[in-house]
Design a protein around this motif. Structure first.
Motif, PDB file in Angstrom:
ATOM      1  N   PHE A 143       0.814  -1.206   0.000  1.00  0.00           N
ATOM      2  CA  PHE A 143       0.000   0.000   0.000  1.00  0.00           C
ATOM      3  C   PHE A 143       0.852   1.263   0.000  1.00  0.00           C
ATOM      4  CE2 PHE A 143      -4.662  -0.598   0.613  1.00  0.00           C
ATOM      5  CZ  PHE A 143      -4.688  -1.910   0.186  1.00  0.00           C
ATOM      6  N   PHE A 144       1.986   1.242   0.667  1.00  0.00           N
ATOM      7  CA  PHE A 144       2.847   2.422   0.657  1.00  0.00           C
ATOM      8  C   PHE A 144       3.516   2.617  -0.699  1.00  0.00           C
ATOM      9  CE2 PHE A 144       3.096   2.132   5.466  1.00  0.00           C
ATOM     10  CZ  PHE A 144       2.377   3.293   5.666  1.00  0.00           C
ATOM     11  N   VAL A 145       3.853   1.533  -1.361  1.00  0.00           N
ATOM     12  CA  VAL A 145       4.389   1.641  -2.714  1.00  0.00           C
ATOM     13  C   VAL A 145       3.387   2.359  -3.605  1.00  0.00           C
ATOM     14  CG1 VAL A 145       4.907   0.286  -4.795  1.00  0.00           C
ATOM     15  CG2 VAL A 145       6.018  -0.272  -2.641  1.00  0.00           C
ATOM     16  N   PHE A 146       2.124   1.980  -3.509  1.00  0.00           N
ATOM     17  CA  PHE A 146       1.095   2.622  -4.324  1.00  0.00           C
ATOM     18  C   PHE A 146       0.924   4.082  -3.909  1.00  0.00           C
ATOM     19  CE2 PHE A 146      -2.979   3.786  -5.992  1.00  0.00           C
ATOM     20  CZ  PHE A 146      -3.115   3.036  -7.157  1.00  0.00           C
ATOM     21  N   GLY A 147       0.889   4.348  -2.610  1.00  0.00           N
ATOM     22  CA  GLY A 147       0.684   5.709  -2.135  1.00  0.00           C
ATOM     23  C   GLY A 147       1.783   6.652  -2.584  1.00  0.00           C
TER      24      GLY A 147
ATOM     25  N   PHE B 252      -6.038   6.674  12.468  1.00  0.00           N
ATOM     26  CA  PHE B 252      -6.101   6.322  11.059  1.00  0.00           C
ATOM     27  C   PHE B 252      -6.110   7.563  10.171  1.00  0.00           C
ATOM     28  CE2 PHE B 252      -6.919   2.325  12.902  1.00  0.00           C
ATOM     29  CZ  PHE B 252      -6.730   1.349  11.942  1.00  0.00           C
ATOM     30  N   ALA B 253      -6.704   8.655  10.634  1.00  0.00           N
ATOM     31  CA  ALA B 253      -6.667   9.900   9.873  1.00  0.00           C
ATOM     32  C   ALA B 253      -5.238  10.424   9.798  1.00  0.00           C
ATOM     33  CB  ALA B 253      -7.593  10.935  10.513  1.00  0.00           C
ATOM     34  N   LEU B 254      -4.523  10.347  10.921  1.00  0.00           N
ATOM     35  CA  LEU B 254      -3.136  10.808  10.950  1.00  0.00           C
ATOM     36  C   LEU B 254      -2.240   9.936  10.090  1.00  0.00           C
ATOM     37  CD1 LEU B 254      -1.136  12.820  12.256  1.00  0.00           C
ATOM     38  CD2 LEU B 254      -0.849  11.190  14.130  1.00  0.00           C
ATOM     39  N   PHE B 255      -2.614   8.672   9.912  1.00  0.00           N
ATOM     40  CA  PHE B 255      -1.769   7.686   9.229  1.00  0.00           C
ATOM     41  C   PHE B 255      -1.298   8.184   7.869  1.00  0.00           C
ATOM     42  CE2 PHE B 255      -0.517   3.782   7.237  1.00  0.00           C
ATOM     43  CZ  PHE B 255      -0.080   2.975   8.273  1.00  0.00           C
ATOM     44  N   HIS B 256      -2.227   8.590   7.015  1.00  0.00           N
ATOM     45  CA  HIS B 256      -1.852   9.032   5.673  1.00  0.00           C
ATOM     46  C   HIS B 256      -1.489  10.513   5.615  1.00  0.00           C
ATOM     47  CE1 HIS B 256      -4.096   5.393   3.826  1.00  0.00           C
ATOM     48  NE2 HIS B 256      -2.810   5.155   3.925  1.00  0.00           N
TER      49      HIS B 256
ATOM     50  N   SER C 293     -14.141  -4.160  11.812  1.00  0.00           N
ATOM     51  CA  SER C 293     -13.897  -2.887  12.502  1.00  0.00           C
ATOM     52  C   SER C 293     -12.678  -2.190  11.920  1.00  0.00           C
ATOM     53  CB  SER C 293     -13.695  -3.117  13.998  1.00  0.00           C
ATOM     54  OG  SER C 293     -14.870  -3.602  14.607  1.00  0.00           O
ATOM     55  N   ALA C 294     -11.617  -2.951  11.672  1.00  0.00           N
ATOM     56  CA  ALA C 294     -10.422  -2.376  11.062  1.00  0.00           C
ATOM     57  C   ALA C 294     -10.722  -1.881   9.655  1.00  0.00           C
ATOM     58  CB  ALA C 294      -9.301  -3.411  11.033  1.00  0.00           C
ATOM     59  N   ASP C 295     -11.495  -2.656   8.889  1.00  0.00           N
ATOM     60  CA  ASP C 295     -11.863  -2.234   7.535  1.00  0.00           C
ATOM     61  C   ASP C 295     -12.587  -0.888   7.554  1.00  0.00           C
ATOM     62  OD1 ASP C 295     -10.853  -4.620   6.630  1.00  0.00           O
ATOM     63  OD2 ASP C 295     -12.807  -5.585   6.406  1.00  0.00           O
ATOM     64  N   MET C 296     -13.532  -0.756   8.467  1.00  0.00           N
ATOM     65  CA  MET C 296     -14.322   0.474   8.524  1.00  0.00           C
ATOM     66  C   MET C 296     -13.484   1.649   9.032  1.00  0.00           C
ATOM     67  SD  MET C 296     -17.023  -0.562   7.204  1.00  0.00           S
ATOM     68  CE  MET C 296     -17.892   1.010   7.346  1.00  0.00           C
ATOM     69  N   ALA C 297     -12.551   1.383   9.927  1.00  0.00           N
ATOM     70  CA  ALA C 297     -11.661   2.451  10.399  1.00  0.00           C
ATOM     71  C   ALA C 297     -10.799   2.971   9.258  1.00  0.00           C
ATOM     72  CB  ALA C 297     -10.784   1.936  11.541  1.00  0.00           C
ATOM     73  N   TRP C 298     -10.279   2.046   8.445  1.00  0.00           N
ATOM     74  CA  TRP C 298      -9.492   2.460   7.276  1.00  0.00           C
ATOM     75  C   TRP C 298     -10.349   3.245   6.298  1.00  0.00           C
ATOM     76  CZ3 TRP C 298      -4.548   2.800   7.198  1.00  0.00           C
ATOM     77  CH2 TRP C 298      -3.731   1.895   7.884  1.00  0.00           C
TER      78      TRP C 298
ATOM     79  N   ALA D 147      -9.057   6.312   4.049  1.00  0.00           N
ATOM     80  CA  ALA D 147      -9.201   6.117   2.605  1.00  0.00           C
ATOM     81  C   ALA D 147      -9.117   7.422   1.826  1.00  0.00           C
ATOM     82  CB  ALA D 147     -10.528   5.413   2.310  1.00  0.00           C
ATOM     83  N   PHE D 148      -9.829   8.431   2.287  1.00  0.00           N
ATOM     84  CA  PHE D 148      -9.915   9.683   1.544  1.00  0.00           C
ATOM     85  C   PHE D 148      -9.046  10.785   2.150  1.00  0.00           C
ATOM     86  CE2 PHE D 148     -13.888   7.337   1.002  1.00  0.00           C
ATOM     87  CZ  PHE D 148     -13.961   7.265  -0.384  1.00  0.00           C
ATOM     88  N   ALA D 149      -8.251  10.443   3.169  1.00  0.00           N
ATOM     89  CA  ALA D 149      -7.466  11.458   3.863  1.00  0.00           C
ATOM     90  C   ALA D 149      -6.511  12.211   2.929  1.00  0.00           C
ATOM     91  CB  ALA D 149      -6.695  10.830   5.023  1.00  0.00           C
ATOM     92  N   PRO D 150      -5.691  11.538   2.099  1.00  0.00           N
ATOM     93  CA  PRO D 150      -4.802  12.298   1.212  1.00  0.00           C
ATOM     94  C   PRO D 150      -5.578  13.138   0.202  1.00  0.00           C
ATOM     95  CG  PRO D 150      -4.132   9.994   1.350  1.00  0.00           C
ATOM     96  CD  PRO D 150      -5.487  10.090   1.971  1.00  0.00           C
ATOM     97  N   LEU D 151      -6.652  12.577  -0.345  1.00  0.00           N
ATOM     98  CA  LEU D 151      -7.459  13.296  -1.337  1.00  0.00           C
ATOM     99  C   LEU D 151      -8.093  14.540  -0.739  1.00  0.00           C
ATOM    100  CD1 LEU D 151      -8.880  13.431  -4.131  1.00  0.00           C
ATOM    101  CD2 LEU D 151     -10.643  11.928  -3.182  1.00  0.00           C
TER     102      LEU D 151
END
Length: 446
Positions: A50-54, A273-277, A392-397, A402-406
């Motif tokens: 995922f980081f390679v893609f990001g 999770f928001a801070l993650f990206h 729960s992890a899926d929904m947190a992501w 998911a849209f944080a960088p965008l």
């Protein structure tokens, strides 16, 4: 004489069956150390993909897939494709749980990691927009969705088993172990891109250099597959899961009976999770477009930040065992909220401010993310915990990352960096609200 030679009269199938039984009988009990290694290897491979893609969304795809757009719009379009995997991830979880119920855990995991590796290496051979036009964008979107489906299917229950096997006063420590895969995956991905970007010409990098990390991802997935299969097909591992009722159920049953716990689990981790990206993918895009700082320098600072995050994750385990996992997560949400007020000023104050934002952000990420996994999944009854932890992890992501960088790049480019702070603050407030609701629910149910 035949009685002295047990092999007389045995068929080849008898030999296969006897060898299988022998392996099962001699398989050693899965230790917490083995489970921890399996968790770290599995998580590292997934995060690396995922980081390679990001990173490629910033350095590669605006030129390779969206040359007809401006740098900003091309990056936003790439981030939209980036989000597709997180949308697909809960669907992948639902499908994979059905696969596991019918054909077993090993089959599910093999299919998931094969799909993940195939989609990732498929991106390495993807033609450019200049070669095939819009078909390149469509193909990339399909492969990205495949990555998300695969990641949803890669859940093996190892983190839950590790946490439940831990002594009660050491659960924070054991829970943080799997989270170490995130900084490790980022370090490998960022190091590869920093080396290639810094040692190739722009034409070489955009022609073939960027494809190499995607090929490496396939090799890492193969290693991860065998490391995890060694555990999940073992008799002792299967028995441990069965003893704790960590078995798959349908997502519809889960949401009908304990959907509230799924959403509480998702929102409780939202700040992290928001801070993650916002400290991994977003700064690279913002600084490369609106600063004179070199891309390789930004990547090197982020690699240093990832090592700081790894140390902070370890510290979070120690801290959580002393003050409680939920108290730790709540405190970190408060610190992230404070950081949200400083973030616009830091990113607007030149190279030094950029570096401080990245390093401090990674440290806060490590402290919070180290305890974000399963903090409130203990709310699930045993029958629902295996699927509940995964969803729960899926929904947190999906909700938080998911849209944080965008969103962060789009609103910051239009309204200024103060919008970035507001976005991060909203995640912190959601975490505090979810933890407060969870505490109230527990007090009511006692």
């Amino acid at each position: 004489m035949s009685s002295l030679n047990p092999s007389v009269g045995l068929t080849p199938q008898d030999y296969v069956n006897s060898e299988t039984l022998a392996l099962a009988d001699t398989h050693e009990e899965a230790t917490p150390g083995e489970i921890a290694v399996g968790v770290i290897i599995g998580r590292s491979s997934e995060y690396f993909d995922f980081f390679v893609f990001g990173i490629a969304c910033v350095l590669v795809f605006p030129s390779v897939l969206f040359p007809f757009l401006s740098k900003l719009d091309g990056t936003l379009a790439a981030f939209a494709i980036f989000a597709l995997a997180f949308i697909a991830r809960p669907i992948g979880t639902a499908i994979s749980m059905a696969v596991q119920r019918h054909w077993g855990r090993a089959t599910k995991l093999t299919l998931a990691l094969f799909l993940l590796g195939s989609c990732t290496v498929g991106m390495a051979f993807l033609p450019t927009y200049q070669s095939v036009g819009v078909n390149a964008i469509v193909a990339m979107a399909i492969l990205r969705i495949g990555q998300g489906l695969a990641l949803g299917g890669s859940w093996d229950g190892l983190p839950s088993l590790l946490a439940m096997s831990a002594p009660k006063n050491r659960r924070g420590w054991y829970s943080m172990i799997g989270q170490l895969g995130a900084p490790l995956g980022f370090v490998i991905a960022a190091s590869l891109f920093a080396y290639l970007y810094g040692n190739l010409t722009a034409d070489e990098f955009l022609t073939w250099g960027w494809r190499y990390p995607f090929c490496v991802a396939f090799a890492i997935n193969v290693v991860a597959l065998f490391a995890r299969l060694r555990l999940v097909v073992g008799q002792s591992y299967t028995e441990m899961l069965q003893e704790r009722e960590l078995e798959p159920i349908s997502v519809t049953s889960l949401m009908r009976d304990e959907g509230r716990n799924v959403m509480l689990g998702a929102f409780a981790a939202l700040a992290s999770f928001a801070l993650f990206h916002l400290v991994t993918v977003f700064p690279l895009s913002w600084i490369s477009m609106f600063s004179d700082q070199a891309v390789t320098e930004v990547l090197i600072v982020q690699i240093i930040g990832a090592f700081c995050a790894a140390i902070a994750i370890v510290v979070s385990g120690w801290l959580a065992d002393r003050v409680g996992r939920r108290n730790t997560l709540g405190t970190m949400a408060c610190l992230i909220g404070i950081f949200s007020f400083l973030a616009p000023w830091l990113l607007g104050s030149g190279t030094a401010g950029n570096n401080v934002f990245i390093i401090v952000g990674f440290i806060l990420l490590g402290l919070s993310y180290g305890q974000s996994s399963g903090t409130v999944t203990s709310n699930f009854s045993s029958h629902y915990r295996y699927t509940g932890a995964a969803l729960s992890a899926d929904m947190a992501w999906l909700i938080g990352a998911a849209f944080a960088p965008l969103v962060a790049l789009g609103v910051s480019a239009r309204f200024g960096l103060v919008a970035l702070g507001a976005y991060l603050l909203s995640g912190a407030l959601c975490t505090l609200a979810a933890l407060g609701i969870n505490r109230a629910v527990e007090a009511r149910d006692q």
